[in-house]
Design an enzyme around this catalytic site. Structure first.
Site, PDB file in Angstrom:
ATOM      1  N   ALA A 163       0.824  -1.214   0.000  1.00  0.00           N
ATOM      2  CA  ALA A 163       0.000   0.000   0.000  1.00  0.00           C
ATOM      3  C   ALA A 163       0.854   1.259   0.000  1.00  0.00           C
ATOM      4  CB  ALA A 163      -0.937  -0.011   1.212  1.00  0.00           C
ATOM      5  N   GLU A 164       1.848   1.331   0.880  1.00  0.00           N
ATOM      6  CA  GLU A 164       2.677   2.541   0.921  1.00  0.00           C
ATOM      7  C   GLU A 164       3.500   2.685  -0.346  1.00  0.00           C
ATOM      8  OE1 GLU A 164       5.735   5.122   3.681  1.00  0.00           O
ATOM      9  OE2 GLU A 164       4.632   3.458   4.591  1.00  0.00           O
ATOM     10  N   SER A 165       3.905   1.581  -0.922  1.00  0.00           N
ATOM     11  CA  SER A 165       4.686   1.637  -2.160  1.00  0.00           C
ATOM     12  C   SER A 165       3.884   2.260  -3.296  1.00  0.00           C
ATOM     13  CB  SER A 165       5.164   0.238  -2.554  1.00  0.00           C
ATOM     14  OG  SER A 165       6.064  -0.261  -1.590  1.00  0.00           O
TER      15      SER A 165
END
Length: 137
Positions: A56-58
């Site tokens: 998700a953060e990527s």
């Protein structure tokens, strides 16, 4: 996928280690896949929540970066939350990230992760700071 996004998924990154592949990337939408296998399992054989959060953060970071890179800026994570909705033992999950807010100094992205049947696995929201590109980056 743009050349800028290509450089973000080089062989020496977390993306490569987890098998994350960018399918689509722009400053307004990023789609990526990740295998659910030994690299991304927790001890009980399920997709590790931390792997979902890394995915998700990527995708949020790539999207935010692509939206500001031509201005000499980049994006770094400030906060992320995730709700894990369904366990997955095998296969591939797909993350789709879209911006909720794209401001001058911060961006907020919504990330939805689904299994191969399109069922919701995780939903996440990531806040990113927009900063000048570090020298030498």
């Amino acid at each position: 996928m743009t050349n800028r996004a290509d450089s973000l998924s080089s062989e020496h990154t977390l993306l490569a280690h987890l098998g994350i592949e960018i399918v689509e990337a722009s400053g307004t939408r990023v789609v990526a896949t990740m295998p659910v296998d030994a690299r991304t399992h927790q001890p009980m054989g399920l997709l590790h929540g931390g792997a979902s959060v890394a995915l998700a953060e990527s995708v949020a970071s790539i999207g935010a970066y692509l939206s500001v890179a031509d201005q000499g800026l980049t994006a770094v994570g400030l906060e992320i939350n995730a709700n894990h909705l369904r366990g997955v033992r095998a296969g591939t999950v797909t993350a789709t990230a879209t911006p909720i807010h794209q401001g001058r100094t911060t961006q907020v992205w919504q990330i939805d992760i689904a299994d191969e049947q399109g069922r919701a696995v995780c939903t996440s929201r990531c806040t990113l700071a927009i900063i000048p590109m570090p020298a030498g980056a």
